[in-house]
Write a protein that holds these residues in place. Sequence first.
Motif, mmCIF file in Angstrom:
data_model
loop_
_atom_site.group_PDB
_atom_site.id
_atom_site.type_symbol
_atom_site.label_atom_id
_atom_site.label_comp_id
_atom_site.label_asym_id
_atom_site.label_seq_id
_atom_site.Cartn_x
_atom_site.Cartn_y
_atom_site.Cartn_z
ATOM 1 N N ARG A 97 86.025 25.881 45.284
ATOM 2 C CA ARG A 97 85.780 24.479 44.920
ATOM 3 C C ARG A 97 87.084 23.698 44.800
ATOM 4 O O ARG A 97 87.118 22.500 45.060
ATOM 5 N N LEU A 98 88.160 24.376 44.376
ATOM 6 C CA LEU A 98 89.437 23.688 44.194
ATOM 7 C C LEU A 98 90.203 23.487 45.498
ATOM 8 O O LEU A 98 91.103 22.652 45.563
ATOM 9 N N ALA A 99 89.840 24.255 46.528
ATOM 10 C CA ALA A 99 90.574 24.192 47.798
ATOM 11 C C ALA A 99 90.552 22.778 48.367
ATOM 12 O O ALA A 99 89.518 22.128 48.416
ATOM 13 N N GLN A 100 91.750 22.287 48.745
ATOM 14 C CA GLN A 100 91.904 20.958 49.330
ATOM 15 C C GLN A 100 92.896 21.042 50.467
ATOM 16 O O GLN A 100 93.744 21.926 50.492
ATOM 17 N N PRO A 101 92.813 20.087 51.416
ATOM 18 C CA PRO A 101 93.841 20.054 52.459
ATOM 19 C C PRO A 101 95.213 19.801 51.836
ATOM 20 O O PRO A 101 95.309 19.380 50.681
ATOM 21 N N ALA A 102 96.255 20.046 52.599
ATOM 22 C CA ALA A 102 97.625 19.996 52.064
ATOM 23 C C ALA A 102 97.932 18.701 51.325
ATOM 24 O O ALA A 102 98.499 18.720 50.253
ATOM 25 N N ALA A 103 97.593 17.560 51.902
ATOM 26 C CA ALA A 103 97.961 16.295 51.258
ATOM 27 C C ALA A 103 97.000 15.990 50.115
ATOM 28 O O ALA A 103 95.798 15.862 50.326
ATOM 29 N N MET A 104 97.527 15.916 48.899
ATOM 30 C CA MET A 104 96.703 15.545 47.743
ATOM 31 C C MET A 104 97.571 14.881 46.696
ATOM 32 O O MET A 104 98.774 15.082 46.640
ATOM 33 N N ARG A 105 96.931 14.045 45.888
ATOM 34 C CA ARG A 105 97.584 13.382 44.755
ATOM 35 C C ARG A 105 96.613 13.416 43.593
ATOM 36 O O ARG A 105 95.414 13.245 43.789
ATOM 37 N N THR A 106 97.131 13.624 42.400
ATOM 38 C CA THR A 106 96.283 13.532 41.216
ATOM 39 C C THR A 106 97.118 13.043 40.039
ATOM 40 O O THR A 106 98.270 13.443 39.878
ATOM 41 N N SER A 107 96.536 12.162 39.258
ATOM 42 C CA SER A 107 97.231 11.666 38.074
ATOM 43 C C SER A 107 97.243 12.750 37.007
ATOM 44 O O SER A 107 96.398 13.646 37.008
ATOM 45 N N PHE A 108 98.235 12.679 36.113
ATOM 46 C CA PHE A 108 98.296 13.645 35.027
ATOM 47 C C PHE A 108 98.772 12.975 33.745
ATOM 48 O O PHE A 108 99.459 11.955 33.765
ATOM 49 N N GLU A 112 102.080 11.410 38.261
ATOM 50 C CA GLU A 112 101.241 11.887 39.359
ATOM 51 C C GLU A 112 101.851 13.152 39.966
ATOM 52 O O GLU A 112 103.066 13.245 40.136
ATOM 53 N N TYR A 113 100.981 14.127 40.256
ATOM 54 C CA TYR A 113 101.369 15.283 41.063
ATOM 55 C C TYR A 113 101.031 14.949 42.505
ATOM 56 O O TYR A 113 99.978 14.383 42.795
ATOM 57 N N GLN A 114 101.941 15.329 43.411
ATOM 58 C CA GLN A 114 101.696 15.119 44.840
ATOM 59 C C GLN A 114 101.989 16.416 45.581
ATOM 60 O O GLN A 114 102.983 17.080 45.305
ATOM 61 N N ARG A 115 101.130 16.761 46.481
ATOM 62 C CA ARG A 115 101.373 17.893 47.378
ATOM 63 C C ARG A 115 101.178 17.342 48.779
ATOM 64 O O ARG A 115 100.054 17.196 49.251
ATOM 65 N N LEU A 116 102.291 16.949 49.397
ATOM 66 C CA LEU A 116 102.222 16.280 50.693
ATOM 67 C C LEU A 116 102.190 17.270 51.845
ATOM 68 O O LEU A 116 101.683 16.977 52.913
ATOM 69 N N GLU A 117 102.771 18.454 51.621
ATOM 70 C CA GLU A 117 102.766 19.539 52.603
ATOM 71 C C GLU A 117 102.519 20.835 51.845
ATOM 72 O O GLU A 117 102.668 20.890 50.637
ATOM 73 N N ASP A 118 102.165 21.895 52.585
ATOM 74 C CA ASP A 118 101.844 23.167 51.931
ATOM 75 C C ASP A 118 102.965 23.687 51.046
ATOM 76 O O ASP A 118 102.724 24.274 50.011
ATOM 77 N N ASP A 119 104.232 23.470 51.459
ATOM 78 C CA ASP A 119 105.346 24.074 50.723
ATOM 79 C C ASP A 119 106.061 23.094 49.802
ATOM 80 O O ASP A 119 107.153 23.378 49.313
ATOM 81 N N THR A 120 105.476 21.926 49.559
ATOM 82 C CA THR A 120 106.142 20.899 48.757
ATOM 83 C C THR A 120 105.254 20.438 47.609
ATOM 84 O O THR A 120 104.114 20.035 47.819
#
Length: 197
Positions: free
Chosen positions: A9-20, A38-46
């Motif tokens: 359920r938590l799996a998402q494509p590489a690009a994601m943003r979420t407020s914290f 905000e947390y950002q995961r723009l690529e798999d390794d970043t």
Amino acid sequence: MDPDWILSRLAQPAAMRTSFVEIRGSALLKAPLRLSGEYQRLEDDTLIRDVRAPYAETTTIRAGEVKIQRAGKAARTFSLSRAPELAGLQASFGALLAGDRKRLEQHYRVAAEGTHQQWTMVLTPRSSAVAAKLQGITLRGRGAELRCIEARPARSDASGGIELQRTLLAGAAREAAGIVDASQLAALCRGHGAAQR
């Protein structure tokens, strides 16, 4: 509760943003320190942690390095090998968002409990270097939404107490707007927030 159900359920494509909203308690503080951003995961390794209040700071974890930028100060860069807990954070976020239990279990022992409507997953570090700084991480969520992360440090603070660091995410971060009471924020983390009143 099967950890695989949560991870799927938590799996998402590489690009994601979420407020914290992050709450750091200490007996040395009159009130818990509250950070938001905000947390950002723009690529798999970043993984990027962008703090916007009460100060501006951006931490970028990429390619084995950590870069910390604060307004008006020179950027600091250091190797992830100097901060094994950050390496574990990057690995766990990447594995969580990829739904990759095998990769997650390279770094943590994984246990889950609860129901699909309200679940808890506990990550216990396998590495002694990480365990020296972090007892474990508890993830709390509802359905496909990761709502809160509780990190328990391995060592006590200067007052001799161990204070959880709570990070409210997504819907829980939005519900935390305007709440300053530490016990109400803890209840929100544990799933007893506005949506359940």
